[in-house]
Design an enzyme around this catalytic site. Structure first.
Site, mmCIF file in Angstrom:
data_model
loop_
_atom_site.group_PDB
_atom_site.id
_atom_site.type_symbol
_atom_site.label_atom_id
_atom_site.label_comp_id
_atom_site.label_asym_id
_atom_site.label_seq_id
_atom_site.Cartn_x
_atom_site.Cartn_y
_atom_site.Cartn_z
ATOM 1 N N ASP A 9 49.855 2.818 33.719
ATOM 2 C CA ASP A 9 51.224 3.277 33.502
ATOM 3 C C ASP A 9 51.502 4.587 34.221
ATOM 4 O O ASP A 9 52.618 4.813 34.708
ATOM 5 C CB ASP A 9 51.481 3.438 32.004
ATOM 6 N N ASP A 45 59.771 10.017 29.249
ATOM 7 C CA ASP A 45 60.167 11.037 28.288
ATOM 8 C C ASP A 45 60.211 12.431 28.886
ATOM 9 O O ASP A 45 59.613 12.721 29.921
ATOM 10 C CB ASP A 45 59.231 11.030 27.065
ATOM 11 N N GLN A 68 53.526 14.244 33.559
ATOM 12 C CA GLN A 68 52.950 14.491 34.876
ATOM 13 C C GLN A 68 53.495 15.733 35.557
ATOM 14 O O GLN A 68 52.784 16.366 36.338
ATOM 15 C CB GLN A 68 53.188 13.268 35.781
#
Length: 220
Positions: A15, A92, A195
């Site tokens: 993912d 998110d 990230q």
């Protein structure tokens, strides 16, 4: 990728790889095919064992596009002016504190101008604002609900709130949500899709809303 967009982007990984691929093609309308090489693969479409067959199905037109909306997060200074770049999230947007095990007070509002309503203030490790796509990620771990992708909404989930009264909140996707950290002495971060991290200054507030961009995921 935006200057000379390909017909298809194949993301080989889990993912996290697909989230990074989605940021690379954001705004270009390039479809993303996720091939799972990782452990979870909620967002990916198929396994690496079926890679060749999946590409054949795409080329034969035996696939459809699952369009997922994204969030737009903007950091604004105490004076209300934008500070830094606009951030886009498929999963998110998280406002949180680094390091030590201390809660941080935040204030949440929904809407803007005369239509702005207060959600409330609470102390927590932070707050997650997730799309339906991201409802199965960090928000789920923090006790948030699972939202099917077809529902246009934003999930607001507090991270370990120091109160029994704060529960996850689901608001329409066309609302604007503002997060205001209340303690200027504490350092905080804005993290996008787990990230991209952005340090916040005292007095900063984060304005999150549905963006104009969608990510087309290839599905069978």
């Amino acid at each position: 990728l935006r200057d000379d967009p390909p017909d298809l982007l194949v993301a080989l990984g889990g993912d996290g790889t697909l989230l990074r691929a989605a940021r690379l093609v954001l705004g270009s309308e390039v479809p993303v095919l996720g091939i799972n090489l990782g452990r979870l693969g909620f967002l990916t479409s198929t396994s690496v064992k079926e890679l060749e067959a999946s590409l054949g199905r795409v080329l034969a037109g035996d696939a459809h596009l699952d369009r997922r909306f994204t969030l737009r997060a903007e950091v604004r200074s105490l004076s209300g002016h934008p500070r830094g770049d606009v951030h886009y999230a498929l999963n998110d947007v998280v406002v949180h504190k680094p390091g030590t095990a201390r809660v941080t007070p935040v204030d949440l509002t929904v809407g803007e101008g005369d239509q702005e309503d207060e959600i409330g203030s609470f102390a927590a490790d932070g707050v997650i604002l997730a799309t339906p796509t991201g409802s199965t990620a960090y928000s789920l771990s923090a006790g948030g609900p699972i939202i099917v992708p077809e529902v246009a909404c934003i999930v607001v989930t507090a991270i370990c709130p120091h109160t029994l009264a704060v529960r996850p909140l689901v608001v329409p996707a066309d609302e604007r949500i503002t997060v205001r950290p209340l303690d200027p002495a504490q350092s905080r971060y804005l993290t996008v899709d787990g990230q991209v991290a952005h340090g916040l200054e005292p007095g900063d507030r984060i304005v999150v809303a549905r963006s104009e961009h969608e990510v087309p995921l290839v599905r069978f």
